[in-house]
Design a protein around this motif. Sequence first.
Motif, PDB file in Angstrom:
ATOM      1  N   ALA A 107      -2.214   3.332   4.431  1.00 59.34           N
ATOM      2  CA  ALA A 107      -0.981   3.847   3.819  1.00 59.34           C
ATOM      3  C   ALA A 107      -1.109   5.325   3.465  1.00 59.34           C
ATOM      4  O   ALA A 107      -0.193   6.128   3.708  1.00 59.34           O
ATOM      5  CB  ALA A 107      -0.645   3.028   2.582  1.00 59.34           C
ATOM      6  N   LEU A 108      -2.241   5.678   2.892  1.00 57.56           N
ATOM      7  CA  LEU A 108      -2.452   7.078   2.545  1.00 57.56           C
ATOM      8  C   LEU A 108      -2.500   7.951   3.793  1.00 57.56           C
ATOM      9  O   LEU A 108      -2.049   9.101   3.784  1.00 57.56           O
ATOM     10  CB  LEU A 108      -3.735   7.231   1.729  1.00 57.56           C
ATOM     11  N   LYS A 109      -3.072   7.404   4.865  1.00 56.72           N
ATOM     12  CA  LYS A 109      -3.115   8.125   6.142  1.00 56.72           C
ATOM     13  C   LYS A 109      -1.692   8.361   6.655  1.00 56.72           C
ATOM     14  O   LYS A 109      -1.361   9.451   7.154  1.00 56.72           O
ATOM     15  CB  LYS A 109      -3.913   7.299   7.148  1.00 56.72           C
ATOM     16  N   LEU A 123       8.765  -1.595  -3.533  1.00 55.52           N
ATOM     17  CA  LEU A 123       7.397  -1.853  -3.984  1.00 55.52           C
ATOM     18  C   LEU A 123       7.401  -2.531  -5.342  1.00 55.52           C
ATOM     19  O   LEU A 123       8.286  -2.294  -6.159  1.00 55.52           O
ATOM     20  CB  LEU A 123       6.615  -0.534  -4.058  1.00 55.52           C
ATOM     21  N   ASN A 124       6.386  -3.323  -5.563  1.00 53.07           N
ATOM     22  CA  ASN A 124       6.246  -4.046  -6.820  1.00 53.07           C
ATOM     23  C   ASN A 124       5.105  -3.411  -7.604  1.00 53.07           C
ATOM     24  O   ASN A 124       3.931  -3.661  -7.327  1.00 53.07           O
ATOM     25  CB  ASN A 124       5.967  -5.523  -6.542  1.00 53.07           C
ATOM     26  N   CYS A 125       5.477  -2.580  -8.585  1.00 51.13           N
ATOM     27  CA  CYS A 125       4.474  -1.787  -9.281  1.00 51.13           C
ATOM     28  C   CYS A 125       4.512  -2.055 -10.770  1.00 51.13           C
ATOM     29  O   CYS A 125       5.452  -2.653 -11.297  1.00 51.13           O
ATOM     30  CB  CYS A 125       4.693  -0.299  -9.023  1.00 51.13           C
ATOM     31  N   SER A 126       3.500  -1.555 -11.451  1.00 51.76           N
ATOM     32  CA  SER A 126       3.410  -1.711 -12.896  1.00 51.76           C
ATOM     33  C   SER A 126       4.414  -0.818 -13.593  1.00 51.76           C
ATOM     34  O   SER A 126       4.955   0.140 -13.011  1.00 51.76           O
ATOM     35  CB  SER A 126       1.993  -1.383 -13.371  1.00 51.76           C
ATOM     36  N   LYS A 127       4.675  -1.097 -14.864  1.00 47.89           N
ATOM     37  CA  LYS A 127       5.685  -0.378 -15.632  1.00 47.89           C
ATOM     38  C   LYS A 127       5.355   1.107 -15.768  1.00 47.89           C
ATOM     39  O   LYS A 127       6.241   1.947 -15.771  1.00 47.89           O
ATOM     40  CB  LYS A 127       5.822  -1.025 -17.014  1.00 47.89           C
ATOM     41  N   HIS A 180       0.215  -1.606  -4.017  1.00 49.89           N
ATOM     42  CA  HIS A 180       1.496  -0.955  -4.314  1.00 49.89           C
ATOM     43  C   HIS A 180       1.353   0.134  -5.365  1.00 49.89           C
ATOM     44  O   HIS A 180       1.994   1.172  -5.287  1.00 49.89           O
ATOM     45  CB  HIS A 180       2.522  -1.998  -4.754  1.00 49.89           C
ATOM     46  N   ASP A 181       0.535  -0.097  -6.371  1.00 51.98           N
ATOM     47  CA  ASP A 181       0.395   0.902  -7.439  1.00 51.98           C
ATOM     48  C   ASP A 181      -0.143   2.219  -6.915  1.00 51.98           C
ATOM     49  O   ASP A 181       0.359   3.300  -7.239  1.00 51.98           O
ATOM     50  CB  ASP A 181      -0.518   0.365  -8.542  1.00 51.98           C
ATOM     51  N   ASN A 182      -1.205   2.137  -6.095  1.00 46.95           N
ATOM     52  CA  ASN A 182      -1.807   3.355  -5.562  1.00 46.95           C
ATOM     53  C   ASN A 182      -0.859   4.092  -4.625  1.00 46.95           C
ATOM     54  O   ASN A 182      -0.781   5.322  -4.623  1.00 46.95           O
ATOM     55  CB  ASN A 182      -3.117   3.032  -4.841  1.00 46.95           C
ATOM     56  N   ASP A 207       3.731  11.854  -6.200  1.00 47.57           N
ATOM     57  CA  ASP A 207       3.322  13.245  -5.971  1.00 47.57           C
ATOM     58  C   ASP A 207       4.045  13.836  -4.767  1.00 47.57           C
ATOM     59  O   ASP A 207       4.439  15.013  -4.772  1.00 47.57           O
ATOM     60  CB  ASP A 207       1.810  13.316  -5.763  1.00 47.57           C
ATOM     61  N   PHE A 208       4.220  12.998  -3.747  1.00 48.02           N
ATOM     62  CA  PHE A 208       4.912  13.466  -2.544  1.00 48.02           C
ATOM     63  C   PHE A 208       6.372  13.805  -2.855  1.00 48.02           C
ATOM     64  O   PHE A 208       6.915  14.796  -2.363  1.00 48.02           O
ATOM     65  CB  PHE A 208       4.823  12.381  -1.473  1.00 48.02           C
TER      66      PHE A 208
END
Length: 1326
Positions: free
Chosen positions: A180-182, A239-243, A211-213, A220-221
């Motif tokens: 994903a980062l790539k 995405l399912n991310c933390s609060k 998803h969090d990362n 940032d993007f």
Amino acid sequence: MPLSKRLSKTKRSDAKIPRIDGAYTEETLFSKLITKCGVILMGGHKPNTISIEQSQFLKKFQHEIQTHKDFPSVTTEIIKGIAQYMKEEKRFLRMMLATDLVEKDADEDIPSFPQDSVLRLLLNTQPLQTGLAEMIIDQMHQFDSRPNRDVEGVDLVNAPQLILYQLRWLNTMNDAEKIALKLIDAASRMSKQASFMIITTLPEIIGDEVHDNVMDKLRDFLSSNHSLTIPILSTISSLNCSKKYVTDIENVVFSLLHSKNLNEFPFILKYLLQTISADNADDNIARLRPHISFAMSDYSQDSENMEQSPLHVVAETILHAAQYRSVVAEAWVKILKNLNAGEFTSADLITAILLSATYNSTLKKNAIAVLKSKVQEGILVDNLVQAAFIDSGDVLNPYFPKISNLAVQFLSSNTISVRHLGAHLYVCMFNYMDSSFRKKVIKSLVQHVSTFSASEVDSALSALQKIVLGNIDVVTAYADIIKDMVDHMERLTAPQMRQIFAILNQLSCSGACESSELQDELVTIVRNYATHTSTKFQCIGVIGAVSTISILGMNEHCNSGTYKKVKLTLNLLQELIASDNRIGSYFFDELCNVSFASIQPRVKSKLYSIIEKSMSQKLLQESDDDDVNLKSSFGIQKDTESVIPVYRLTRLCDSSHLVLCPVFKALYKIVSEKQKDQAIVFCLLPVEFHHSVFDPKEFKLLPWTEQKLALDAMFISTNLFREHINFLCNQPSLYHHLLSRINNIIEIDCMIESLLPSLSNKYAPLVMMTDFGNFAQHNSVSTGGSSTQNDSIRLNVTSQSQISGENTGKKNKAKKKNETNFSIQSLKPNHFRELFTGLMKVLEKPLAEDLFEADLSVEDSGENTTLTAGQALFILLDLRRKVCYKLPARSEEKRVPFLLPVSSHGFEELDKVSEDEFGHTVCNLVPSLCNHLESVSGVFEEKRQECLGPRNRRVLIQCYENTLEVIFHGLSWRGLRSDLLLLKRVLYSIVRRFSSELTEDSSIRNLIKGCVEYLKNFENTIADCSLQSSVGLMKILFLLASFESNNPNEEVASMLHSFSTSMLKVDWGVCLDQSLSAGKTNELLTSLLKMNVLTADDVLKCAAHFVDEGLCKLGAEDSSYPNFQKSNCHVLYCGLLEIMADQTSKIPALKARDEESVSIEILLKWNDCMKVIGVIGRLLREYHSRQNVLSSLKSGKVIIENFIKNGMPICEKLFHQYQDDIVGTLKHLQLSTRQLQHLTCHSKVTQDVVLAKHVPPLKKCLESLLFRVKAMLTAHDCQEAFWLGNLKNRNIQGEEILSQLTQQRSSQEDLDATPEYEEMSYSESY
């Protein structure tokens, strides 16, 4: 599967792979392994083929790799082989396309559905996945400049899209974060289109665990690359991310709102609305609201084109979010509700309309309530509504049915301001929305007229008239629809008929091709009405005829053809006037509504000849000098010889007296300025009975006929003087004559008040303001113009001393006492001619030093004119009626019941003045009214009122009361709140009388504080005046404090509370006005009580104080509030109960993010409320009047509902920590519910229908509370604290109802006798 078949398959799979022409021939480890496992790589001109099932290939290929002697290093060599194969573009593209199956035999069991690409098969091989994925991601940049490529035998393919497709929905993803980062890094270096595809594909590539990362990287993007806002937000929302990450993203997104890019804004809005939760809903909506606009000019646009208008997308996004996310809708409604003047914008109006367009009935109701409250507060004004439609008409087009429903609901509302909003919505829909809706708007307005509800019809016709005036050529096409309103004209009021005829006549003169036909139809309609046998229909014909004359007879419309129609109409009217004086009087009154300045001279000359002929034939008669009972009186100019014998008019049987006032009014309306002085002298001297006849004792001895003639002459005279005043009020140089006429009216009124009570309802006063209802019932010979028996004077002879069991002597004494208290003000307004609004300016003159005598002999320019208290009271009484009608306070805007003919009768001239103009005039009078307040207050301050007689003292008190009432209505005008400069000017005009430190530029808070300090100075004198005056002053102070609704001044509230407390402690029974009914007195005390409690620092503490010092000490000598006695205990009881019900609704509900300390504070508020309510409920046994019982049933239901909605969640949350406190609160509540149960039984036993109808909903609330408490206790393993049983039916006193006395008594059921309620029980009986 049979073993033989499995063996045959194994043999096939192990067989030698067939060779195919065009296959890839280079020998590499990769090509050997993949060919061995069943896939044949082609050279790029043909699709790659597969000879076995995909699952079998993956299993064999992975097995070959993992069993290789060089595993895991062999994966590097295999990837190099793959890279070598993909060096040629055609082979790379073929590798990403679907594979073909080899030709199969008939008995082979190989599937025929499409197969995955070779690259996708390789990516599903775990050892190769990460390295291969990174390699193909690196290959994406070579297709960035030209993504679409040709492949032999296939249409153009998008190479980046194909690469991303290989990564989607793989069976497993070993290193999803790295891949994903790539991809995100590749997106930052590629074109916008390719980056868009990469970012939007991310949710289909990665798993939930990373998803969090990924969210962190996308945040940032997003901060660094605003051009990809739309795809990034679309991806983030999936995405399912933390609060924590969601909050960080929200902050970044909110920073993007300032750019206001129109193409991006709908997606930003959608994301923010999707991520809103119950914890941050209020804050996020408050941050988002200022950035929302539906005007194209408020956004910046780029070159991108969208299939749908971005503004439409914004509207749909808000509607969708509100429809399917209740937390968004509730927060938005709450934010809109709390907006003040200056904060509520056109975008907020459109948002409220969208919220009301949802299918959620609760949300729709709340949104409509917000709109109604804003228009009542003066925040939602016409300019704001118009701006919303001008800027965003296209956005609102899809919601026309919803807006139309809103307009229908508003136009039938019970408040004037809301009806005005509904009418204005119709006008804006016609003017600024799509032209296809115009016919529907016209039809809807005509349907409103067909309801025949007076207020609704008035608003609908007002809207229709505005539409016609602004778009007359367009509306002409719908003339046939509008014309249908004529069919049921008899059910409308005169002003409504006037409007309909005016609209149709304006359409007939629009210049359209069919206008002449419409004119002919209107003339025919008018003739049919005028020649009808019914007087009422004839009056309708008069209205239509005058409207036709006023419009067709204008200079720009009156050609030879139209003049012929006007002349025929005038001849018809002349015949009607000659045949019936009542029709003549109505015609002359109707003629006064015409603007003669624009009428053609020959039409005006014809009208003048009709008036002159009527005057000479019916009114200008020689008086009988030989009649000793006649005496000329009330003359202004002594050398005037013209006389109108009013005494003779009353003896005629042709109702000639009806023509007197209307023809005089029409005369000075039509003549030129030079002739007006002659017109006022033309008919000055009424002739009346000799004054000695008007001794009440002698008057009783006269025959009934003579009594009636004398009173008729008085009513004719006083109404003629009113017309004189209307002429003089616009000429300041003649104010001394005007005041003389006021004195004449006051003198006649005193005579009428002294004579009428002795007639005991026999006399029906003359009706001087023509009304259709009276025409239908009058007898033209015997009564001619006097009101019917239903309009007779009904003297109030009922008092508290006239109850059953008292002797006849007491009744007669009470009757005699009330007869002497009869006031001319109690008569209906249709007995008197309407006074013009110009009379208000006379109040600018100061009061005379001697309040009851003034010098009227000075005939100067009017600068030195002064008023007596009686003259000021006469003007104030009329002005009070006008402001109550034209500028009603919000609490007084009551709906006219359906089909009741209560309209603007008696205010026809006032209706010609706009609300804004009248409101400005009243506001400009405030300084003069303050002068009068000070003058009257000075008399009470110096104790000079003790030297005055009862009548004069009453005049001063009425001046005080009416002045305060006029000031209150002027300050409560909704236009004052919307005009900040005018508000400051009015407040400063009051403040400068008290302090020179403030200026007109001072803050609103300081000006309000200064006004309160000034008005509070009247506290010392108002106690000697009347209860009504004190309530009037308190209403003004309370209104001033409400101008700071966002942050009320605590010091001002404290002053209001102390003032109302001192007023409640005054014993008004000593100085109560005897003409004030007990019901009115109790109503005033209730208002004073509520204002006192609501201005206290602690409302609950103040309410508890009134319970202890008021309810518990009713009738006691040491009571602090002598006005509250056992005879009016319902005032205090019902008032406190309503206040407590209101307070329970204001206790905030529990929120998920509330801290424990906040929850505890809310619980304590509920506990305090339940204590006070419980004490009030117990006192019902002592004060069990029907009013108290009814109030307990109503307010009890509201209290229980509020507790279930907002109180029980608190109890459920804190029960495990504060069990004893919650049980104590429930015990206090149980005292009230037990008493409510007794009331339901009492209502049935007494068979009171009004009380009984409140029983079922109350029972339902009690049941809901019962099961809610039981569920809470069960959830916390406290079932033993709850016991459910049948509570015996008891009356208010707690006594068992007789029908149950024979039943077996049970000590466990009889819980009312126990001092402590350890068990909760409710009756299940119905």
